[in-house]
Write an enzyme that holds these catalytic residues in place. Structure first.
Site, short mmCIF file in Angstrom:
data_model
loop_
_atom_site.label_atom_id
_atom_site.label_comp_id
_atom_site.label_asym_id
_atom_site.label_seq_id
_atom_site.Cartn_x
_atom_site.Cartn_y
_atom_site.Cartn_z
N LYS A 110 57.36 3.24 99.43
CA LYS A 110 57.43 3.40 97.97
C LYS A 110 58.70 2.74 97.43
CE LYS A 110 56.72 7.55 96.70
NZ LYS A 110 56.76 8.96 96.27
N LYS A 122 64.05 12.00 103.01
CA LYS A 122 63.51 13.18 102.34
C LYS A 122 64.15 14.40 102.99
CE LYS A 122 60.43 14.28 99.16
NZ LYS A 122 59.97 13.54 97.98
N GLY A 161 65.37 15.39 93.29
CA GLY A 161 64.51 16.57 93.27
C GLY A 161 63.13 16.28 93.82
N ASP A 162 62.37 17.33 94.00
CA ASP A 162 60.94 17.26 94.37
C ASP A 162 60.41 18.65 94.05
OD1 ASP A 162 58.84 15.49 95.89
OD2 ASP A 162 58.67 17.42 96.88
N THR A 205 58.33 9.88 86.65
CA THR A 205 57.22 9.85 87.60
C THR A 205 55.88 9.94 86.86
OG1 THR A 205 58.65 10.93 89.19
CG2 THR A 205 56.31 10.90 89.72
N SER A 381 65.47 6.77 89.36
CA SER A 381 66.61 7.27 90.13
C SER A 381 67.50 6.10 90.54
CB SER A 381 66.14 8.01 91.39
OG SER A 381 65.83 9.34 91.10
P1 NDP Z 1 57.26 20.81 90.65
O1 NDP Z 1 57.88 21.81 91.56
O2 NDP Z 1 57.89 20.53 89.34
O3 NDP Z 1 55.74 21.20 90.38
C1 NDP Z 1 54.82 21.32 91.42
C2 NDP Z 1 53.51 21.83 90.85
O4 NDP Z 1 52.52 21.79 91.85
C3 NDP Z 1 53.63 23.28 90.39
O5 NDP Z 1 52.73 23.49 89.34
C4 NDP Z 1 53.19 24.02 91.65
O6 NDP Z 1 52.70 25.34 91.40
C5 NDP Z 1 52.08 23.14 92.14
N1 NDP Z 1 51.93 23.32 93.59
C6 NDP Z 1 52.87 23.16 94.55
N2 NDP Z 1 52.37 23.44 95.75
C7 NDP Z 1 51.09 23.76 95.54
C8 NDP Z 1 50.02 24.12 96.38
N3 NDP Z 1 50.19 24.22 97.71
N4 NDP Z 1 48.81 24.36 95.82
C9 NDP Z 1 48.63 24.26 94.46
N5 NDP Z 1 49.60 23.91 93.62
C10 NDP Z 1 50.80 23.67 94.15
O7 NDP Z 1 57.12 19.47 91.53
P2 NDP Z 1 56.90 17.98 91.03
O8 NDP Z 1 56.06 17.96 89.80
O9 NDP Z 1 58.21 17.31 91.02
O10 NDP Z 1 56.09 17.38 92.26
C11 NDP Z 1 54.66 17.35 92.32
C12 NDP Z 1 54.22 16.31 93.32
O11 NDP Z 1 54.70 15.02 92.91
C13 NDP Z 1 54.71 16.49 94.75
O12 NDP Z 1 53.74 15.99 95.65
C14 NDP Z 1 55.94 15.59 94.80
O13 NDP Z 1 56.26 15.19 96.11
C15 NDP Z 1 55.43 14.42 93.97
N6 NDP Z 1 56.47 13.55 93.42
C16 NDP Z 1 57.45 14.04 92.60
C17 NDP Z 1 58.38 13.19 92.07
C18 NDP Z 1 59.40 13.65 91.08
O14 NDP Z 1 60.10 12.79 90.53
N7 NDP Z 1 59.53 14.93 90.81
C19 NDP Z 1 58.41 11.75 92.43
C20 NDP Z 1 57.28 11.32 93.22
C21 NDP Z 1 56.37 12.20 93.71
P3 NDP Z 1 53.61 26.62 91.70
O15 NDP Z 1 54.57 26.69 90.57
O16 NDP Z 1 52.66 27.75 91.75
O17 NDP Z 1 54.28 26.37 93.03
#
Ligand code: NDP
Length: 449
Positions: A110, A122, A161-162, A205, A381
Site C-alpha cells: 500500500k 504495523k 492510528g487504526d 482514508t 500521514s
Molecule cells: P475504528 O476503530 O474507527 O472503527 C472500526 C469500526 O469497525 C467500528 O465501527 C467497529 O465497531 C467496527 N468493527 C471492528 N471490528 C469489528 C468486527 N470484528 N466486527 C464488526 N465490526 C467491527 O477503525 P477505522 O475506521 O480506523 O478502521 C476500519 C478499517 O479500516 C480497519 O480494517 C482498518 O485497518 C482500516 N484502515 C484504517 C485506516 C485509518 O486511517 N484509520 C487506514 C487504512 C485502513 P465497534 O465499535 O463495535 O468495535
C-alpha cells in the site's frame, strides 16, 4: 500450492490471516516472477514475507479501581526498502501476531503505491479501549509507549492510528514519547491539528476510498451521483466514506459496529451523519442508538451463527466495507451481486475473503482492493510527516488536492500494471504487482540486508 506458502504454513501454522494475505499477493505476482528470473534467484519472496523485525512486549497498567492488568504489545517492522516503517497501531481484543503480520505485509505494498517514501509496519495490542475510562486509556497508552519509544523515531518507524486508536490515543502516546525522549518530532501521525497534525488526515482514508471508487466508475462513464451505497463500520473510515459519498450525490443506507447494523432506507444525510460522529467519537456509544433518534431506520443485531451478514443483502449499487478483515464472504458476495451491486471498494484492510474476491472478479464487478483503495490515509500521514519536517501546515484545500492526485495516480498505476500483465481492469492484480515491483527493485538495489 507454491513452496513458499508451504514453508510459511509449516513455520507459523496458526497465522491464518497472514497466510491469506501472502497467498493473495503471491498468486498475483507469479507472472512478474516468470518475467524476471533474477527475482526468484534472489529469493525475494522468502525475504519479503519475513518481517525485518518483530517486537513483542508486556504492557502492565492499572485500572481505576487500582487493579493491575497485563496486555501484550507488538510492533512489526516489516520492510524498510523504500522508507521508514510506517503503519498504524490497532487496539482490539482480537489482535495477535497473525493479524498484525497480515496488516504489516499489506501496508508494505500500500505504502509503495502512494508514491511517497514509506516502508511498511504495523503494531498494536489486545487491549480493548471499549468501556474504559479516559484515565485508564491514558495509563495503558503510557505503558505501551514506555517500551515502544525505544524502537520508533521520525526517521525509523512512524506509527499512526487504526481500529481502537484515534485522536485520543495518539495524543496520550505522543505525550509519553515526548516526555521519554525530550523531543518534539513527527514520530506519530494522526496528531491533533494544534500540535502537528495535518488537515484532512481524519478524512483521508474514507475520502480517498470514495475518490478511488469515482475513478473506477469513470472508466465506465459513470459516477456516484444517485447511487445507493452499503457502508459497514461506523468508525473513522466509515464516517468519512459516508461524508464524501453524500458530497458526490450518492445515498448511504447502512452503518454498523460489532454489535449490529442499521438500515435507513431514506439515506443517511449530513444531519444524521453528524449525529453518528457525535455518538461514536464523543459519547462512544453503539450504532443501535441510531434508531432511538431516527425511528424509521431498522436495527439488526449481529448474529455470529449466520452464514452471511444481512448488511450485504440489500438492493444497492456500491459497497464500501469499512469495518474489519473478512467481513464479506462468498455468500455475502453472491448476495451483493444478486442485489445489483456493481462496485466494491475496500475501505477496511482485507475485508473480502478470497472466495468473495473470486466472485467479484469472475462477474467483472469493479473491485478495489484495500491496499489501493484505502491508501489515502497513509498517504496523508506521509504528507503530515512532510509538513512536520518543514514545520509548516498546509491548508485544507492543498492537502485534499494532493490526496486526490495521489488516489488518481494509484488508480492509474493499478490499471497500467493490470494491462501490462494481460488482465486489464483487474485492480487486484494491478495493485499487487505495482506495489511488489517497486519494493522488490529497491530491495535488490540495496543488496542482501
Ligand atoms: P475504528 O476503530 O474507527 O472503527 C472500526 C469500526 O469497525 C467500528 O465501527 C467497529 O465497531 C467496527 N468493527 C471492528 N471490528 C469489528 C468486527 N470484528 N466486527 C464488526 N465490526 C467491527 O477503525 P477505522 O475506521 O480506523 O478502521 C476500519 C478499517 O479500516 C480497519 O480494517 C482498518 O485497518 C482500516 N484502515 C484504517 C485506516 C485509518 O486511517 N484509520 C487506514 C487504512 C485502513 P465497534 O465499535 O463495535 O468495535
Amino acid at each position: 500450492m507454491p513452496d513458499i506458502l508451504k514453508s510459511i504454513e509449516a513455520r507459523d501454522p496458526a497465522e491464518k490471516e497472514f497466510q491469506q494475505a501472502v497467498h493473495e499477493v503471491i498468486e498475483s505476482v507469479k507472472p512478474v516472477l516468470d518475467r524476471n528470473p533474477e527475482y526468484r534467484h534472489s529469493a525475494v519472496l522468502e525475504r519479503i514475507t519475513e518481517p525485518e523485525r518483530v517486537i513483542m512486549f508486556r504492557v502492565p497498567w492499572m485500572d481505576d479501581q487500582g487493579k493491575t492488568h497485563v496486555n501484550r504489545g507488538y510492533r512489526i517492522e516489516m520492510n524498510s526498502a523504500i522508507g521508514p516503517y510506517k503503519g498504524g497501531l490497532r487496539f482490539h481484543p482480537s489482535v495477535n501476531l497473525s493479524i498484525l503480520k497480515f496488516l504489516a505485509f499489506e501496508q508494505v505494498f500500500k505504502n509503495a503505491l502512494t508514491t511517497l517514501s514509506m516502508g511498511g509496519g504495523k503494531g498494536g495490542s489486545d487491549f480493548d479501549p471499549k468501556g474504559k475510562s479516559d484515565n485508564e486509556v491514558m495509563r495503558f497508552c503510557q505503558g505501551f509507549m514506555a517500551e515502544l519509544f525505544r524502537h520508533i523515531g521520525p526517521n525509523t518507524d512512524v506509527p499512526a492510528g487504526d481500529i481502537g486508536v484515534g485522536a485520543r490515543e495518539i495524543g496520550f502516546l505522543f505525550g509519553m514519547y515526548k516526555k521519554l525522549r525530550n523531543e518534539f518530532t513527527g514520530v506519530l501521525t494522526g496528531k491533533s491539528l494544534g500540535w502537528g497534525g495535518s488537515l484532512i488526515r481524519p478524512e483521508a482514508t474514507g475520502y480517498g476510498a470514495v475518490y478511488f471508487a469515482s475513478e473506477m466508475l469513470a472508466t465506465r462513464d459513470d459516477s456516484l451521483e444517485g447511487k445507493t451505497c452499503l457502508v459497514s463500520g461506523s468508525g473513522n473510515v466509515a464516517q468519512y466514506t459516508v461524508e464524501k459519498i453524500i458530497d458526490l450525490g450518492g445515498k448511504v443506507v447502512t452503518l454498523s459496529d460489532s454489535s449490529g447494523y442499521i438500515f435507513d432506507e431514506s439515506g443517511i444525510d449530513r444531519g444524521k451523519l453528524d449525529y453518528v460522529k457525535r455518538l461514536k467519537n464523543l459519547r462512544r456509544g453503539r450504532i443501535s442508538e441510531y434508531i432511538d433518534k431516527y425511528s424509521a431506520a431498522v436495527y439488526t443485531e449481529a448474529d455470529s451463527t449466520l452464514e452471511n451478514n444481512p448488511l450485504w443483502d440489500h438492493a444497492a449499487d456500491c459497497a464500501f466495507p469499512s469495518a474489519t478483515q473478512n467481513e464479506i464472504n462468498g455468500k455475502d458476495a453472491d448476495n451483493l451481486i444478486r442485489n445489483g451491486v456493481s462496485l466494491v471498494c475496500e475501505g477496511a484492510n482485507m475485508p473480502c475473503t478470497p472466495g468473495a474476491i473470486d466472485r467479484f472478479l469472475d462477474k467483472k464487478i469493479l473491485y478495489a482492493p484495500g491496499k489501493a483503495a484505502n491508501a489515502g490515509g497513509v498517504a496523508v500521514s506521509g504528507l503530515e510527516m512532510a509538513q512536520n519536517s518543514m514545520r509548516l501546515n498546509w491548508p485544507r484545500e492543498e492537502v485534499d488536492e494532493r490526496l486526490q492526485i495521489i488516489m488518481r495516480s494509484i488508480h492509474q498505476t493499478c490499471l497500467d500494471a493490470s494491462a501490462e500483465y494481460g488482465d486489464p481492469g483487474n485492480y487486484f492484480i494491478g495493485a499487487n504487482i505495482a506495489g511488489f515491483v517497486k519494493v522488490v527493485n529497491a530491495m535488490l538495489d540495496q543488496g542482501l540486508v
